[in-house]
Design an enzyme around this catalytic site. Structure first.
Site, mmCIF file in Angstrom:
data_model
loop_
_atom_site.group_PDB
_atom_site.id
_atom_site.type_symbol
_atom_site.label_atom_id
_atom_site.label_comp_id
_atom_site.label_asym_id
_atom_site.label_seq_id
_atom_site.Cartn_x
_atom_site.Cartn_y
_atom_site.Cartn_z
ATOM 1 N N LYS A 150 2.651 9.269 8.468
ATOM 2 C CA LYS A 150 1.893 8.810 9.643
ATOM 3 C C LYS A 150 2.412 9.293 11.013
ATOM 4 C CE LYS A 150 -0.993 5.342 7.755
ATOM 5 N NZ LYS A 150 -0.664 4.897 6.405
ATOM 6 N N PHE A 207 0.859 -1.186 0.000
ATOM 7 C CA PHE A 207 0.000 0.000 0.000
ATOM 8 C C PHE A 207 0.893 1.233 0.000
ATOM 9 C CE2 PHE A 207 -2.399 3.484 1.850
ATOM 10 C CZ PHE A 207 -3.540 3.451 1.069
ATOM 11 N N ASP A 259 9.363 2.427 1.791
ATOM 12 C CA ASP A 259 8.195 3.176 2.250
ATOM 13 C C ASP A 259 8.014 2.845 3.728
ATOM 14 O OD1 ASP A 259 5.685 4.002 2.996
ATOM 15 O OD2 ASP A 259 4.694 3.383 1.143
HETATM 16 C C1 LIG Z 1 -0.795 5.197 4.985
HETATM 17 C C2 LIG Z 1 0.274 4.807 4.053
HETATM 18 C C3 LIG Z 1 0.525 5.535 2.873
HETATM 19 C C4 LIG Z 1 -0.332 6.715 2.457
HETATM 20 O O1 LIG Z 1 -0.275 7.770 3.344
HETATM 21 P P1 LIG Z 1 -1.361 8.952 3.245
HETATM 22 O O2 LIG Z 1 -0.912 9.942 4.270
HETATM 23 O O3 LIG Z 1 -2.693 8.357 3.527
HETATM 24 O O4 LIG Z 1 -1.279 9.494 1.874
HETATM 25 C C5 LIG Z 1 1.573 5.129 2.074
HETATM 26 N N1 LIG Z 1 2.339 4.073 2.391
HETATM 27 C C6 LIG Z 1 2.129 3.356 3.521
HETATM 28 C C7 LIG Z 1 3.028 2.216 3.835
HETATM 29 C C8 LIG Z 1 1.084 3.692 4.372
HETATM 30 O O5 LIG Z 1 0.858 2.958 5.468
#
Ligand SMILES: *Cc1c(COP(=O)(O)O)cnc(C)c1O
Length: 395
Positions: A249, A135, A220
């Protein structure tokens, strides 16, 4: 009394599958609803409230900065942005920072950086390899990068240049690596996709492969970073260093912010090649600095590791009593519990009724991602409530 949930139906786009709870206040690991009900929060804004709700360190930084300077544009230098960038660089393996406003936007920046690198150093290579079950966010390009068809199918045509291969399979990465590839992007531990931990050898093998091919490794760490998995960054646990890393986050415990970090060798943006109006503004950076400084000074990551092990042990202990619990997995305070049938939704409701907020990870799995500042007594309280909810699931 206003029925906020009715109001939502009338005025808000119906895009979220919400739990019927209107939260009006938070403090530490607890929140209160509009009727005065109190809840222990194991969702934490989706792994965002690293220091819990309204931590004094965060509200103080925000209040002081709000009275001083909120926004200037990046046409000028500002102090909180540079202090925060320095703090992140001094406490990570990366050398340069760019601030964005969200996770998806940070990832967009990382992809642009990798493509620019490909243009300058890899004969125009532009493809990014990503993995199934990942994700990476909700913008069009990040939906294309995300290895889950459910996020993609409503929006064709998607931006091209992403190759999706099986997760936790180094051979799949190798066979997808052509002359066109400039980078591989993975989450060290997949969060949204299921709290999926890779085999111990996967990430080191991936690092080795990227070195061998001269392509970039993008981690990420938007969900795993800032202590969530028991170290400040998850890469530390796998004995490797990324070329580019993204954060968001937990970075400012609730204030919207994202960041792209890169090694000097990959930080190839030149003036004008990337930018942001709000990204790195004094308000968000003052909060981010306060949060990360507190996390480092108080070894919040070490605490997350210890309390996380305690939580996992407690959840594991429930398997015997509730044989429909098939698996407990996680690292630090990013933990999932899986079941042999689709009971996550009724369990979310049963926990809610008993005063605990949890996240439905999948139809058959729950995710626990409490604030990193919780103690064992709060874990005990949550386990007690969960026990009651699980009991109600079999009766
Ligand atoms: C939540 C998340 C995103 C997206 O972040 P947003 O602030 O919602 O755009 C991207 N990568 C990972 C691994 C995430 O957990």
């Amino acid at each position: 009394m206003t029925d906020w949930q009715e109001l939502e139906k009338e005025y808000y786009m119906q895009t979220f599958e919400r739990v019927p709870l209107t939260i009006v206040r938070g403090e530490g690991a607890r929140v209160w609803d509009d009727k005065g009900g109190e809840y222990l929060d194991f969702v934490a804004g989706w792994a965002v409230n690293s220091l819990g709700h309204c931590h004094p360190v965060v509200t103080k930084a925000l209040t002081e900065q709000a009275q001083m300077l909120i926004q200037t544009s990046n046409q000028f230098y500002t102090v909180p942005q540079l202090r925060f960038a320095q703090l992140l660089v001094e406490n990570s393996c990366l050398d340069k920072v760019f601030f964005a406003n969200s996770g998806a936007e940070a990832n967009e920046g990382a992809i642009k950086l990798a493509r620019r690198y490909g243009q300058l150093k890899l004969n125009g290579a532009y493809e990014i390899i990503t993995t199934s079950g990942s994700f990476h966010g909700r913008t069009l390009a990040m939906v294309a990068a995300t290895g889950q068809p459910k996020f993609q199918q409503s929006y064709p045509p998607l931006p091209t240049g992403f190759v999706n291969v099986e997760y936790n399979n180094i051979e799949a990465i190798k066979s997808a690596t052509t002359e066109r590839v400039c980078a591989v992007m993975v989450e060290p531990i997949q969060g949204e996709g299921g709290v999926n931990l890779p085999d111990d050898g996967y990430l080191p093998a991936l690092r080795k492969w990227c070195d061998q091919k001269g392509i970039l490794l993008i981690l990420d760490e938007i969900q795993t970073g800032i202590g969530r998995t028991g170290t400040l960054f998850a890469y530390e646990q796998y004995g490797l260093e990324p070329d580019i890393m993204t954060l968001a986050k937990g970075l400012a415990s609730g204030v919207p912010i994202g960041a792209v970090l890169a090694k000097n060798s990959s930080a190839v943006f030149a003036a004008g090649e990337h930018g942001s109006t709000f990204g790195g503004n004094p308000l968000a950076c003052a909060a981010g600095y306060a949060v990360v400084k507190f996390v480092i000074d108080n070894d919040i990551a070490g605490r997350a590791k210890e309390v996380g092990q305690y939580l996992i042990k407690g959840l594991e202990g429930m398997k015997k009593k509730f044989p429909f619990v098939t698996e407990v997995r996680g690292r630090g305070l990013l933990v999932a519990m899986e079941f042999d049938s689709d009971i996550a939704q009724p369990l979310v409701m049963a926990c809610l009724e008993r005063g605990l907020l949890v996240n439905k990870l999948k139809p058959n799995a729950l995710r626990f991602m409490p604030p990193l500042i919780i103690g064992k007594s709060e874990v005990d309280e949550a386990l007690g409530i969960l026990d009651g909810a699980l009991s109600s699931a079999i009766s």
